[in-house]
Enzyme design. Structure first.
Site, PDB file in Angstrom:
ATOM      1  CG  ASP A 218      -2.185  -0.992   1.132  1.00 60.86           C
ATOM      2  OD1 ASP A 218      -2.560  -1.392   0.264  1.00 60.86           O
ATOM      3  OD2 ASP A 218      -2.603  -1.341   2.338  1.00 60.86           O
TER       4      ASP A 218
ATOM      5  CE1 TYR B  71       4.421  -6.373   3.790  1.00 63.35           C
ATOM      6  CE2 TYR B  71       3.837  -8.653   3.704  1.00 63.35           C
ATOM      7  CZ  TYR B  71       3.854  -7.630   3.151  1.00 63.35           C
ATOM      8  OH  TYR B  71       3.380  -7.280   1.801  1.00 63.35           O
TER       9      TYR B  71
END
Lengths: 271, 271
Positions: free
Chosen positions: A53, A114
């Site tokens: 994003d 992540y």
């Protein structure tokens, strides 16, 4: 022929990975630069392992592109060097090479790792580290956050933590979710899954932060997981704390089969 | 009463430490913020351990200021918290407390430690690390750089590496100068001295880089050191690779005496 591209970026100045008309995105910047250094008439188009994003960073992002054999034969050897001259300093390609047969950057991947970085020092974040760390003004209890995290590990329907997309499964296998305290107030979450739905990491982190601040009990996170639709009680954390660190692929011989089965079992967009 | 202020900053957005009319500097930003949080009618004025140039960063900078006793009595307890709300995110005060008797941030200091960060990866710098690292496109030989560095350690007149100032001594004691290779092309110089002259660290690093690239021999650095005026053959490296990491002070009982002797032996501006 197919190329594998390993890259990293500071997401601060990009409107995310995916191309959008009139916006500066990682995909469009990289695609245009590849056309330039490989002397292609048009951007070749990209497929990516993790569609990040706006504001989200990457250190070990992987993409692939298909280019004419002669373009690679003529310009391949100098392409990585040329990219280092052409790309802006918030985007870096670290490797560019012929992909093994059956490789698909998105569907061959077996896991994504992540890191989400927070800082709960009352005086704020070390200014030099502020690009990829989010300041949490309230102190965080890392042991409580790990107790919450433990309830999410495993194969679950993460619909409560995801932006729903029509027809796409929200079942994922969360392999690792661990919180660690570093120096100077730094707190990192290590998050590994086969794949992630939209907003999933930032929502999971938001739920753990609610526990870490003492606003919720660790058990509450398990209750949220059992909800049948997106939960309005979970805060989505800001994007700048999130970095895609690594994408894992199986041995070359299993790339094609992995891609086939991932396409079958997952719909929608992988992150 | 005198306050000791420990602070850090990303130098990218500042025109250096020292106040200059119409420019955004660390000194003016901090001085104005102190006036605000301590409810002072005017900025109290600051003395700093290392007057960093435009673009240079700090993690362990130290300054002092003198403020009226009643202002501190009324607002001291909340001052650090208020600063964390008032300061921009490229400047952070990590501690603010009453200074011990005889403390002078500049003249009581016994040593300053700087780090200079380079990256010689052919593909460039990790975008997230680019704030404080300089990309060196040519590969560097760290062993040769350390051979060069060894010739500079000790008490010398560093005039060849300094911007000369009238009446100011350029004799300094370089306590440590060591190059270390990290991961992903990162190369760091650890530089410690009693104090530094203007441009001294960045000039010393420039001389070492010339050796590391193979353009000069390690012995050449010793030749430069023996020159009697600023050397035109030494490149001053860009500021964004330089960070003031730490300032060291003697035990409280020796603070005043240290300040007296430093004032006597050094003139001009310490960095």
């Amino acid at each position: 022929m197919r190329l594998r591209i390993d890259l990293g970026y500071d997401g601060s100045g990009f409107s995310g990975w995916a191309k959008q008309p009139g916006l500066r995105t990682v995909e469009s910047t990289l695609d245009d630069s590849l056309a330039k250094v490989l002397r292609l008439p048009e951007p070749p188009g990209l497929t990516v392992a993790g569609r990040t994003d706006a504001g989200v960073h990457a250190r070990g992002q992987v993409a692939h592109t298909d280019v004419p054999l002669d373009a690679w034969a003529q310009n391949g050897e100098r392409a990585l060097y040329r990219l280092s001259r052409v790309l802006p300093d918030d985007l870096r390609v670290v490797a560019l090479c012929e992909a093994p047969p059956g490789f698909d950057a998105r569907f061959s991947a077996t896991s994504r790792r992540y890191t989400y970085r927070l800082c709960d020092a009352p005086v704020g974040i070390d200014p030099i580290r502020r690009l990829d760390v989010v300041w949490n003004r309230r102190p965080l209890d890392v042991a409580a956050m790990n107790a919450a995290a433990a309830q999410l590990v495993g194969e679950h329907d993460f619909v409560a933590f995801c932006k729903r997309r029509e027809g796409a499964s929200t079942v994922r296998t969360l392999l690792t979710l661990e919180w660690r305290r570093g120096v100077d107030g730094l707190i990192e979450a290590l998050v590994v899954a086969d794949a992630f739905c939209h907003n999933m990491v930032r929502s999971i982190v938001g739920a753990c932060v609610a526990v870490g601040e003492g606003r919720r009990s660790p058990e509450w996170v398990g209750d949220v997981l059992r909800e049948a639709e997106r939960s309005s009680s979970v805060m989505v954390m800001p994007p700048q704390g999130l970095t895609l660190e690594e994408v894992t692929y199986p041995p070359d011989a299993e790339l094609a089969e992995r891609a086939r089965s991932a396409r079958r079992f997952r719909g929608g967009v992988s992150r």
